[in-house]
Design a protein around this motif. Structure first.
Motif, short mmCIF file in Angstrom:
data_model
loop_
_atom_site.label_atom_id
_atom_site.label_comp_id
_atom_site.label_asym_id
_atom_site.label_seq_id
_atom_site.Cartn_x
_atom_site.Cartn_y
_atom_site.Cartn_z
N LYS A 7 0.65 -1.13 -0.12
CA LYS A 7 0.11 -0.08 -0.02
C LYS A 7 0.81 1.46 0.02
O LYS A 7 0.57 2.24 0.72
CB LYS A 7 -0.93 0.11 1.10
N GLY A 8 1.88 1.33 -0.98
CA GLY A 8 2.66 2.52 -1.05
C GLY A 8 3.75 2.53 -0.08
O GLY A 8 4.60 3.37 -0.17
N TRP A 9 3.77 1.66 0.80
CA TRP A 9 4.75 1.73 1.79
C TRP A 9 6.28 0.71 1.11
O TRP A 9 5.90 -0.46 0.44
CB TRP A 9 4.71 1.04 3.30
N SER A 10 7.34 1.22 1.27
CA SER A 10 8.50 0.36 0.74
C SER A 10 9.35 0.10 1.80
O SER A 10 9.90 1.14 2.62
CB SER A 10 9.00 1.03 -0.48
N TYR A 11 9.81 -1.03 2.38
CA TYR A 11 10.60 -1.45 3.41
C TYR A 11 11.83 -2.36 2.83
O TYR A 11 11.27 -3.33 2.09
CB TYR A 11 9.94 -2.19 4.48
N LYS A 12 13.12 -2.41 3.01
CA LYS A 12 14.13 -3.02 2.74
C LYS A 12 14.33 -3.84 4.04
O LYS A 12 14.75 -3.39 4.89
CB LYS A 12 15.23 -2.60 2.07
N ILE A 13 14.50 -5.58 3.86
CA ILE A 13 14.79 -6.10 5.02
C ILE A 13 16.07 -5.89 5.34
O ILE A 13 16.52 -5.82 6.71
CB ILE A 13 14.59 -7.66 4.54
N PHE A 14 17.14 -5.88 4.46
CA PHE A 14 18.65 -5.51 4.78
C PHE A 14 18.83 -4.35 4.10
O PHE A 14 19.64 -4.34 3.21
CB PHE A 14 19.50 -6.46 4.60
N PRO A 15 18.58 -2.92 4.38
CA PRO A 15 18.78 -1.85 3.67
C PRO A 15 20.28 -1.45 3.89
O PRO A 15 20.89 -1.63 4.76
CB PRO A 15 18.01 -0.50 4.36
N GLU A 16 20.82 -1.19 2.62
CA GLU A 16 22.38 -0.54 2.77
C GLU A 16 22.77 0.47 3.41
O GLU A 16 23.85 0.92 3.98
CB GLU A 16 22.76 -0.47 1.27
N ARG A 17 21.62 1.26 3.48
CA ARG A 17 21.77 2.51 4.42
C ARG A 17 22.25 2.16 5.93
O ARG A 17 23.14 3.00 6.66
CB ARG A 17 20.48 3.29 4.75
N ARG A 18 22.07 0.87 6.29
CA ARG A 18 22.50 0.63 7.82
C ARG A 18 24.02 0.60 7.89
O ARG A 18 24.28 0.57 9.16
CB ARG A 18 21.75 -0.66 8.27
N PHE A 19 24.63 0.47 7.09
CA PHE A 19 26.18 0.54 6.86
C PHE A 19 26.82 2.01 6.89
O PHE A 19 27.87 2.21 6.88
CB PHE A 19 26.78 -0.32 5.91
N ASP A 20 26.07 2.98 6.87
CA ASP A 20 26.25 4.50 6.56
C ASP A 20 27.06 4.86 7.97
O ASP A 20 26.66 4.23 9.03
CB ASP A 20 25.47 5.31 5.97
N SER A 21 27.89 5.69 8.11
CA SER A 21 28.51 6.02 9.09
C SER A 21 27.53 7.01 10.00
O SER A 21 28.02 6.97 11.27
CB SER A 21 29.75 6.71 9.01
N ASP A 22 26.57 7.62 9.36
CA ASP A 22 25.96 8.30 10.38
C ASP A 22 24.40 7.74 10.41
O ASP A 22 23.75 8.25 11.22
CB ASP A 22 25.39 9.64 9.57
N PHE A 23 24.44 6.13 10.51
CA PHE A 23 23.23 5.50 10.97
C PHE A 23 23.18 5.45 12.52
O PHE A 23 24.22 4.96 12.96
CB PHE A 23 23.31 4.23 10.00
N PRO A 24 22.16 5.74 12.98
CA PRO A 24 22.38 5.55 14.57
C PRO A 24 22.35 4.11 15.04
O PRO A 24 21.54 3.28 14.83
CB PRO A 24 20.87 5.91 14.86
N LEU A 25 23.55 4.15 15.81
CA LEU A 25 23.74 2.84 16.21
C LEU A 25 22.67 2.00 17.10
O LEU A 25 22.71 0.91 16.97
CB LEU A 25 24.94 2.73 17.18
N PRO A 26 21.93 2.59 18.01
CA PRO A 26 20.94 2.17 18.61
C PRO A 26 19.87 1.34 17.70
O PRO A 26 19.25 0.48 18.06
CB PRO A 26 20.26 3.26 19.38
N PHE A 27 19.68 2.22 16.58
CA PHE A 27 18.50 1.59 15.70
C PHE A 27 19.16 0.35 15.06
O PHE A 27 18.51 -0.65 14.77
CB PHE A 27 18.31 2.56 14.41
N TRP A 28 20.51 0.49 14.73
CA TRP A 28 21.09 -0.80 14.03
C TRP A 28 21.10 -1.99 15.00
O TRP A 28 20.67 -2.78 14.78
CB TRP A 28 22.57 -0.45 13.95
N PHE A 29 21.45 -1.81 16.32
CA PHE A 29 21.62 -2.83 17.48
C PHE A 29 20.28 -3.44 17.65
O PHE A 29 20.17 -4.62 17.72
CB PHE A 29 22.24 -2.20 18.38
N ALA A 30 19.27 -2.61 17.96
CA ALA A 30 17.73 -2.97 18.36
C ALA A 30 17.35 -3.36 17.05
O ALA A 30 16.28 -4.81 17.34
CB ALA A 30 17.28 -1.72 18.87
N GLY A 31 17.61 -3.12 15.86
CA GLY A 31 16.85 -3.55 14.66
C GLY A 31 17.34 -5.07 14.52
O GLY A 31 16.28 -6.11 14.32
#
Length: 150
Positions: A7-31
């Motif tokens: 329904k117009g939402w798009s989610y990646k199970i393993f987004p490449e963005r999670r490896f960017d240096s500015d990705f929040p570590l708590p989100f990475w760890f908890a995800g």
């Protein structure tokens, strides 16, 4: 295969963005933890299914909780790794509800004598510790964002 759209939402199970240096570590760890938690809950259900019947009331409560909680754990982990606004507060609420159930699960296993082996003790207590760590890190990240933003 890596992308879920609905329904117009798009989610990646393993987004490449999670490896960017500015990705929040708590989100990475908890995800990552919530992805793993969803898998572990399916494993718990399988393991509990191997127990001889009839199930005790506490075991039925655990079975019901694990059967219901594995899907929200996966969805919230998906939201965290895709940095959705709803995922942060939802993950805190989920972990606040989940942690007492996990404490109860570990307590029940210890009471039944299943934590006698070192590996089982390490895995169960480690899982509980990671739950507390993820919860604390998400709460402190949220508090820091609110403090800096005001």
């Amino acid at each position: 295969m890596n992308e879920i759209t609905h329904k117009g939402w798009s989610y990646k199970i393993f987004p490449e963005r999670r490896f960017d240096s500015d990705f929040p570590l708590p989100f990475w760890f908890a995800g990552l933890w919530l992805y793993l938690k969803a898998f572990l809950y399916i494993c718990y259900l399988y393991g509990l299914g191997l127990e001889p019947t009839p199930y005790t009331i506490p075991m039925k409560v655990e079975i019901a909780y694990f059967a219901v909680a594995f899907l929200p754990a996966f969805i919230i982990g998906l939201g965290l790794w895709n940095q959705k606004k709803w995922a942060h507060s939802t993950s805190v609420v989920f972990l606040v509800v989940d942690t007492p159930f996990l404490v109860y699960h570990v307590w029940r296993l210890a009471d039944a004598g299943y934590l006698s082996t070192g590996l089982t003790k390490f895995l169960e207590l480690g899982s509980l510790g990671i739950n507390f760590l993820a919860l604390g890190w998400l709460i402190s990240y949220f508090a820091a964002k609110k403090t800096v933003g005001s």
